[in-house]
Every structure is written in C-alpha cells, then in structure tokens.
Scaffold this motif. Structure first.
Motif, mmCIF file in Angstrom:
data_model
loop_
_atom_site.group_PDB
_atom_site.id
_atom_site.type_symbol
_atom_site.label_atom_id
_atom_site.label_comp_id
_atom_site.label_asym_id
_atom_site.label_seq_id
_atom_site.Cartn_x
_atom_site.Cartn_y
_atom_site.Cartn_z
ATOM 1 N N GLN A 1 -4.505 3.584 4.005
ATOM 2 C CA GLN A 1 -4.053 3.650 2.676
ATOM 3 C C GLN A 1 -4.173 2.133 1.982
ATOM 4 O OE1 GLN A 1 -0.243 5.244 2.861
ATOM 5 N NE2 GLN A 1 0.290 5.254 0.681
ATOM 6 N N SER B 1 -12.918 7.096 -1.263
ATOM 7 C CA SER B 1 -11.360 7.159 -1.295
ATOM 8 C C SER B 1 -10.822 8.665 -1.632
ATOM 9 C CB SER B 1 -11.304 6.123 -2.734
ATOM 10 O OG SER B 1 -11.639 4.854 -2.433
ATOM 11 N N SER C 1 -6.297 1.300 -1.160
ATOM 12 C CA SER C 1 -5.915 1.596 -2.460
ATOM 13 C C SER C 1 -5.870 0.358 -3.279
ATOM 14 C CB SER C 1 -4.810 2.571 -2.483
ATOM 15 O OG SER C 1 -3.630 1.920 -1.888
ATOM 16 N N HIS D 1 -10.520 10.535 1.729
ATOM 17 C CA HIS D 1 -9.340 9.754 2.563
ATOM 18 C C HIS D 1 -7.788 10.040 2.120
ATOM 19 C CE1 HIS D 1 -6.678 6.702 4.347
ATOM 20 N NE2 HIS D 1 -7.570 7.065 5.351
ATOM 21 N N ARG D 2 -7.937 10.310 0.665
ATOM 22 C CA ARG D 2 -6.624 10.673 -0.031
ATOM 23 C C ARG D 2 -6.301 12.338 0.211
ATOM 24 N NH1 ARG D 2 -8.569 7.989 -4.658
ATOM 25 N NH2 ARG D 2 -8.997 10.184 -5.651
ATOM 26 N N ALA E 1 0.765 -1.233 0.025
ATOM 27 C CA ALA E 1 -0.153 -0.134 0.085
ATOM 28 C C ALA E 1 0.773 1.297 -0.001
ATOM 29 C CB ALA E 1 -1.002 -0.123 1.081
ATOM 30 N N THR E 2 2.206 1.325 0.774
ATOM 31 C CA THR E 2 2.846 2.217 0.851
ATOM 32 C C THR E 2 3.761 2.552 -0.168
ATOM 33 O OG1 THR E 2 4.337 1.301 2.342
ATOM 34 C CG2 THR E 2 2.549 2.420 3.448
#
Length: 243
Positions: free
Chosen positions: A139, A201, A142, A204-205, A53-54
């Motif tokens: 995250q 989404s 995603s 949150h982003r 995710a990161t």
C-alpha cells in the motif's frame, strides 16, 4: 474469663480482609530502546510510511507518529521539523527504492555490446521492476503513485521526480536499440513508465478480476503489450561501431 474463638478455615463467601485487596501498581509503559540517530530516523520513516499509506496524510498527526514510534515529540521534531518534511522524506525514500529497482533490472542490458534482440529484454525488465516494486512496497506504493497531497508543489515535484528519473534511465538504454532522436526516446520511455505503473498499481489495489492474477503472469502480459508497440522502433541490426 471469656473464651476466645478463633475462626479456622475459609472465610465466608464475599468477605474480604484488608490483606486481600489487590496491590495497585503503576501502569506499565513500553520500554524505549536506545537507538543510534540513523536507526531512530529509519524507524520513524517506516512507521510514518505505514500510517500515511493506510490513513492518508491529512488524517495522521505528528502525535500519532510519535506514539507509534515510542519517541517524544521534541525528538521527532529534531529529525523532521514538520509533518510535511517527514512526508517528503517518506516519498523520497520510496522514489529511491523504485529507481534502484529499475536500475538493477536494467543493469544486464544497459551496458556492454548491444545486441539486436535486447530491446525486448529492456521492456520486460522495466515492467517486471514496476510490478516487483509495487508488490514489495504494498500500500505504500500509493504514496509515490497516488499521493493525496499533490496540490503542494514540493510534494508534486518529489512524486514526479522518481518517475522522471526512471524514464530518463530507460531512455538512455533505449537509445542503444532505436534509431530515434533523444526526445523521442524520452517520450517512449515516459509512456512505458506510465503503462507499467498504472497496470501494477491497479492489479495490487484489486480494481478488477485481474487482481488475483499472479504477479509474474501479469507483468509478462503487460510487457508483451508494451513490446508489441515498441518493437517496430527497434533497430534490426546493431549500430555501427565508431572504432
């Protein structure tokens, strides 16, 4: 007989005797905790999920995951034969969590007697479930909604399956409240899923000024918009009983 002089007191600065040299010790390595096979697998999935995710799928290696999980590569490969297999397991895990969240949210309005006013509750429950899932997954959401590996057929199928299963569940519930044919309810449910997913989404982003909006307030706003378009499709009366 010559006298012997014994130096008592501190040694001159900068002078070290051979006993003052630091004793070297082997580098300490983190101690590995013995886990059951299932617990170890879950730990690897947690770590892989965070790294994928990161950093993205293509920037994470099995070495990275093994190092973070404190397992050897042979142990890692016994659980997951390849990095793609591990990624698919992570995506499946996220999909199961999403479907479970939506199912739990819809449970109060998915069974029992159908009330004319419950259609609004269905829409609000769905939107809140998506916002809640994204808020909880962070995250990692995603990986399910914006995977960078969707060119692979297997990954694309897994990513899409969670949304499709959620839409099917919503469609089944909507059939109790609308007079629409099955395929119409499927399309309406798919549109609802897309709206909730994209809005949750994006918030949150932090894509816009709404990023600071409290999650409950954001979910309520999107649910009102969705309900505004769907309420015209909902029956004004409960369907007649077949009994």
């Amino acid at each position: 007989m010559p006298s012997v002089h014994v130096l008592i007191g501190p040694r001159p600065r900068g002078k070290l005797c051979r006993y003052d040299r630091p004793v070297s010790s082997p580098a300490e390595t983190p101690r590995r905790t013995r886990m059951s096979r299932d617990a170890r697998r879950e730990q690897v999935l947690e770590i892989a999920q965070e790294l994928f995710a990161t950093q993205g799928y293509h920037h994470v290696s099995m070495d990275d995951i093994a190092d973070q999980a404190l397992v050897s590569k042979p142990v890692l490969y016994r659980h997951f034969p390849s990095k793609l297999d591990l990624y698919l397991a992570v995506v499946d895990r996220g999909g199961e969590a999403l479907v479970s969240a939506v199912s739990m949210a819809l449970e109060p309005v998915s069974g029992g007697a159908v009330e004319p006013g419950d259609g609004k509750a269905v829409v609000h429950a769905l939107v809140r479930a998506y916002f809640g899932y994204v808020e909880s997954a962070g995250q990692s959401a995603s990986l399910l909604f914006e995977s960078d590996v969707t060119r692979d057929d297997d990954v694309r199928a897994r990513v899409e399956s969670a949304s499709a299963e959620t839409a099917r569940h919503i469609s089944e519930v909507l059939e109790h409240y609308t007079g629409l044919p099955h395929e119409h309810n499927e399309l309406v449910a798919t549109a609802l899923v897309g709206m909730a997913q994209i809005a949750a989404s994006a918030r949150h982003r932090g894509d816009g000024p709404y990023a600071t909006m409290p999650v409950d307030e954001a979910a309520e706003l999107v649910a009102r918009v969705a309900w505004g378009g769907i309420k015209g499709l909902v029956r004004t009366e409960a369907p007649a009983s077949n009994d």
